[in-house]
Design a protein around this motif. Sequence first.
Motif, PDB file in Angstrom:
ATOM      1  N   VAL A 264      30.209 -34.097  39.123  1.00  0.00           N
ATOM      2  CA  VAL A 264      30.287 -32.638  39.025  1.00  0.00           C
ATOM      3  C   VAL A 264      31.741 -32.182  39.039  1.00  0.00           C
ATOM      4  O   VAL A 264      32.103 -31.204  38.371  1.00  0.00           O
ATOM      5  N   ARG A 265      32.593 -32.866  39.757  1.00  0.00           N
ATOM      6  CA  ARG A 265      34.011 -32.505  39.732  1.00  0.00           C
ATOM      7  C   ARG A 265      34.685 -32.972  38.446  1.00  0.00           C
ATOM      8  O   ARG A 265      35.665 -32.383  38.000  1.00  0.00           O
ATOM      9  N   HIS A 266      34.156 -34.015  37.849  1.00  0.00           N
ATOM     10  CA  HIS A 266      34.717 -34.516  36.593  1.00  0.00           C
ATOM     11  C   HIS A 266      34.321 -33.618  35.417  1.00  0.00           C
ATOM     12  O   HIS A 266      35.174 -33.263  34.584  1.00  0.00           O
ATOM     13  N   LEU A 267      33.035 -33.248  35.353  1.00  0.00           N
ATOM     14  CA  LEU A 267      32.524 -32.492  34.211  1.00  0.00           C
ATOM     15  C   LEU A 267      32.582 -30.988  34.404  1.00  0.00           C
ATOM     16  O   LEU A 267      32.666 -30.238  33.425  1.00  0.00           O
ATOM     17  N   GLY A 268      32.497 -30.521  35.656  1.00  0.00           N
ATOM     18  CA  GLY A 268      32.321 -29.103  35.938  1.00  0.00           C
ATOM     19  C   GLY A 268      30.851 -28.824  36.202  1.00  0.00           C
ATOM     20  O   GLY A 268      29.966 -29.545  35.705  1.00  0.00           O
ATOM     21  N   ALA A 269      30.557 -27.787  36.986  1.00  0.00           N
ATOM     22  CA  ALA A 269      29.177 -27.519  37.414  1.00  0.00           C
ATOM     23  C   ALA A 269      28.243 -27.268  36.230  1.00  0.00           C
ATOM     24  O   ALA A 269      27.131 -27.812  36.172  1.00  0.00           O
TER      25      ALA A 269
ATOM     26  N   ASP B  57      20.341 -24.681  40.500  1.00  0.00           N
ATOM     27  CA  ASP B  57      21.053 -25.954  40.489  1.00  0.00           C
ATOM     28  C   ASP B  57      22.519 -25.783  40.087  1.00  0.00           C
ATOM     29  O   ASP B  57      23.406 -26.439  40.639  1.00  0.00           O
ATOM     30  N   THR B  58      22.767 -24.906  39.114  1.00  0.00           N
ATOM     31  CA  THR B  58      24.154 -24.674  38.707  1.00  0.00           C
ATOM     32  C   THR B  58      24.968 -24.104  39.863  1.00  0.00           C
ATOM     33  O   THR B  58      26.114 -24.516  40.105  1.00  0.00           O
ATOM     34  N   ALA B  59      24.373 -23.169  40.598  1.00  0.00           N
ATOM     35  CA  ALA B  59      25.054 -22.601  41.763  1.00  0.00           C
ATOM     36  C   ALA B  59      25.280 -23.660  42.839  1.00  0.00           C
ATOM     37  O   ALA B  59      26.349 -23.717  43.467  1.00  0.00           O
ATOM     38  N   LEU B  60      24.268 -24.521  43.052  1.00  0.00           N
ATOM     39  CA  LEU B  60      24.385 -25.567  44.075  1.00  0.00           C
ATOM     40  C   LEU B  60      25.521 -26.530  43.754  1.00  0.00           C
ATOM     41  O   LEU B  60      26.317 -26.876  44.637  1.00  0.00           O
ATOM     42  N   PHE B  61      25.611 -26.957  42.505  1.00  0.00           N
ATOM     43  CA  PHE B  61      26.656 -27.909  42.163  1.00  0.00           C
ATOM     44  C   PHE B  61      28.024 -27.239  42.108  1.00  0.00           C
ATOM     45  O   PHE B  61      29.048 -27.891  42.312  1.00  0.00           O
ATOM     46  N   GLY B  62      28.039 -25.931  41.845  1.00  0.00           N
ATOM     47  CA  GLY B  62      29.288 -25.194  41.972  1.00  0.00           C
ATOM     48  C   GLY B  62      29.754 -25.180  43.415  1.00  0.00           C
ATOM     49  O   GLY B  62      30.953 -25.342  43.705  1.00  0.00           O
ATOM     50  N   ALA B  63      28.805 -25.008  44.343  1.00  0.00           N
ATOM     51  CA  ALA B  63      29.130 -25.046  45.768  1.00  0.00           C
ATOM     52  C   ALA B  63      29.567 -26.438  46.197  1.00  0.00           C
ATOM     53  O   ALA B  63      30.522 -26.600  46.972  1.00  0.00           O
ATOM     54  N   THR B  64      28.879 -27.469  45.692  1.00  0.00           N
ATOM     55  CA  THR B  64      29.227 -28.848  46.034  1.00  0.00           C
ATOM     56  C   THR B  64      30.639 -29.183  45.572  1.00  0.00           C
ATOM     57  O   THR B  64      31.406 -29.841  46.292  1.00  0.00           O
TER      58      THR B  64
ATOM     59  N   VAL C 192      30.460 -41.874  34.427  1.00  0.00           N
ATOM     60  CA  VAL C 192      30.088 -40.514  34.845  1.00  0.00           C
ATOM     61  C   VAL C 192      28.704 -40.155  34.311  1.00  0.00           C
ATOM     62  O   VAL C 192      27.882 -39.568  35.021  1.00  0.00           O
ATOM     63  N   LEU C 193      28.427 -40.502  33.067  1.00  0.00           N
ATOM     64  CA  LEU C 193      27.112 -40.208  32.492  1.00  0.00           C
ATOM     65  C   LEU C 193      26.009 -41.006  33.187  1.00  0.00           C
ATOM     66  O   LEU C 193      24.897 -40.504  33.388  1.00  0.00           O
TER      67      LEU C 193
ATOM     68  N   ALA D  20      31.186 -22.977  30.769  1.00  0.00           N
ATOM     69  CA  ALA D  20      30.214 -23.972  30.322  1.00  0.00           C
ATOM     70  C   ALA D  20      30.862 -25.192  29.684  1.00  0.00           C
ATOM     71  O   ALA D  20      30.195 -26.197  29.459  1.00  0.00           O
ATOM     72  N   ARG D  21      32.138 -25.107  29.389  1.00  0.00           N
ATOM     73  CA  ARG D  21      32.814 -26.211  28.729  1.00  0.00           C
ATOM     74  C   ARG D  21      33.037 -27.387  29.683  1.00  0.00           C
ATOM     75  O   ARG D  21      33.167 -27.210  30.888  1.00  0.00           O
ATOM     76  N   VAL D  22      33.101 -28.563  29.102  1.00  0.00           N
ATOM     77  CA  VAL D  22      33.350 -29.772  29.884  1.00  0.00           C
ATOM     78  C   VAL D  22      34.803 -29.769  30.372  1.00  0.00           C
ATOM     79  O   VAL D  22      35.720 -29.551  29.584  1.00  0.00           O
ATOM     80  N   HIS D  23      34.991 -30.007  31.659  1.00  0.00           N
ATOM     81  CA  HIS D  23      36.349 -30.028  32.219  1.00  0.00           C
ATOM     82  C   HIS D  23      37.118 -31.272  31.770  1.00  0.00           C
ATOM     83  O   HIS D  23      38.296 -31.196  31.432  1.00  0.00           O
TER      84      HIS D  23
END
Length: 303
Positions: free
Chosen positions: A27-32, A80-87, A228-229, A218-221
């Motif tokens: 999640v830190r590699h790709l973004g939430a 889920d998007t919010a959760l992974f943003g928090a993570t 990662v995949l 929404a873009r990949v970081h």
Amino acid sequence: MLVLYDLLALGAAACWATSSLLAFTPVRHLGAFAFTRWRMALVAVVLWTIVVATGSWRTLAWDASATLALSGMVGIFIGDTALFGATSRLGPRRASVLFATHAAFSAFLGFVVLGERMALQTAVGAALTVAGVMSAIVLGRHKDEQHAWESNHGSLKVGVALGLVAAFCQALSTLIAKPVMSAAAAGPAVDPVAASAVRVSVACAAHLLVLWLGVPAARVHNKPTVRVLAQTALNGLVGIGLGMTFIMMALRHGDVGMVAILSSVSPVLVLPLLWWQLGRAPAPGAWVGAALTVVGTGLILLR
């Protein structure tokens, strides 16, 4: 008396505990947003393969599918998007304690909307479980802990807000799905895997729409790597493929509040996983919280 939906809810908690740790690196590699999108797509392929192979798609009526789609939009696309943003901002331990508040939200919504009630022993057990989960996570960090999983990345306030949004969305999505899954107990059964496939697919479609609209978040970081995949796929299969399917099965007979309370013990289950990963036992306060959770869960299971 121990019943099947209790075990299913606890099984979901174990899946979510495992998936929360698996999510941190990708999640830190790709973004939430990107992480959730890839996660949904990979899981949707697996679930629909199972659904087509078993013919369980026949159990999905249009009205049930529409309700499950709404549940997926709320719980997976937003939640889920919010959760992974928090993570990503707070790390798995602190994000877990915020997400665990979905038990309180679910119990409240179940009481207000569905008129669900708890016996005294169950209510005491529920209170001890929630208190134990909160104590285990809040008191689980050593003061001198320097691991990346315990550091802030971005705004603390935003991370807390995202965690609470995720918790409320999880509670609301469970409430939305409850009538469909409980109706299955008295009539034609809606297959839990098919139900999960619908919820995941709608969330995935919404994520793709956000990407195609050109929303920057929404873009990949960073460019996805094979590792990662692979981590993303494993996270999705454990957290959604198994965890969310267990929840759909539990909702056939279990109350929304009770299923949520039992599944909320995932933060306590994270503690031994963190111990294994960090090579250091959680702080003493974490064990006090874990003990309260065990006692509370025991009171619920022995009702």
